[in-house]
Design an enzyme around this catalytic site. Sequence first.
Site, PDB file in Angstrom:
ATOM      1  CB  SER A  71      -0.892   0.003   1.236  1.00  0.00           C
ATOM      2  OG  SER A  71      -0.101   0.290   2.372  1.00  0.00           O
ATOM      3  CE  LYS A  72      -1.031   6.282  -3.493  1.00  0.00           C
ATOM      4  NZ  LYS A  72      -2.428   6.503  -3.761  1.00  0.00           N
TER       5      LYS A  72
END
Length: 484
Positions: free
Chosen positions: A253-254
Amino acid sequence: MKKIRRTRFAPSPTGYMHVGNLRSALYTWLIAKSKDGKFILRIEDTDQERIVEGAVQIIYDTLSACHLQHDEGPDIGGPYGPYVQSERLAMYKPYAERLVQEGKAYRCFCAKEDAEVFDEEEPDQVLFGYNRHCRNLSEEEIAKNLAEGKPYVIRQKMPLEGKTGFHDIVYGEIVVDNAELEDQILLKSDGFPTYNFANVIDDHEMGITHVVRGSEYLSSTPKYNLLYEALGFAIPEYVHLPLILGTDGRKLSKRHGATSFQDLVAEGYLVDAIINYMAFLGWSPGEDTREIFSLEELREIFDERRISKAPAVFDYEKLAWYNAHYIKEMLREDFENYLRPASDAFFGEQDYDFSVLCDILQSRIQTRAELPEMLAFFKETTAYTKDLFYNKKQKLDPELSALILSKVLEATKSLADFSKEALRAMFKALGEEYAWKTGQVMTPPRLALSGQNVTPGGTTEIMLILGKEESLTRMEKALELLNA
Ligand code: GLU
């Protein structure tokens, strides 16, 4: 004669291209092209709520930037079009109606609020229950509901017992109890098909031989196979791809870093590096220990049987290693174009020698994003003291450093031609005149110019990038400090 492979990449236009999707595209392309097959692009836009404007263009641009050219698709057409699901809506209903006629599917009139509780949109959920209320409605009840104009969805009638199994090229044999399979919705009340239905119809209609997609669809595949059977379609080969995790073992994820192709490019990663790295994200060439492969070379050796089912870990350091490799390989002109925006942004109004900067950076950087940190001293040298000028290896102390610096300063001032050759000759002459070794004569100016022991590039290169005036100013300042 062997059937020509046909694979499809079927993204939903929801925004930037996530690395998981890009890897799907790459493997799907490779699976087709390693056997001279066809690679088809299909846009899956039936979930209207998730659509993001401009996202279809992003898909085209990404595939084209990565040289994953498709053979059929919305933009170029082909014999099995249209290639956009929302343009195929009329095709799904007859199949659903046929299943209803044959008793393999049924109309469900349950209210939407109830139906939402057992939403079918999460393809990896198997164990939940629509209570099958409408599965056994009488003909009269159905007729009455229809006459009243009650909205309905069409659900697939799953077998209540027995098992359904299939073979996946990556995951092997998968078997599920039919009792676990929900009577999934095929057609929504607005006439739109669910993904569950559309993917089966489209893959069949488009003659897809290998369905390649993320492992989140693995557990739903038995349901799709029951649909293939109910419709009398041949079941394709399946290649489900492992999840991509961050180095901490959590879903990428980010939090971990850039997660889309667009963000990686913006951070200075090159397409060739991204593609080469992605190929290894869940696959390896076996005995072959090489790590550097062009897309064409990958196409030659790719074998889907070597895809691993273990989750792949996205390692930004390894990606950076690939990037450094491809940066070194760049043509000088390409590297200049690559570096220019970063160096211009960094130096701003300050004059600098771009060409020398390219000389020193092409072999040193992993991405251009490192430039500001690496070159920070060009803007400002952090405060340093006389201690910096002790150097055992070069037998230097502040006193000798001051002497060397004063001579370098003097000689630099009188240089008419401030060029690489002239500077080199100047250092050489000074070394000879005072019997200073090269390292000795070069070090004090390097320290004076940068305030640090290790620099990207040598003393002459730093002087060239800074320019004559700034170099003199910095050396004068250091000399003042040493003489104080
Ligand atoms: N539209 C689906 C997605 O974007 C594709 C699934 C598939 O390839 O079958 O996840």
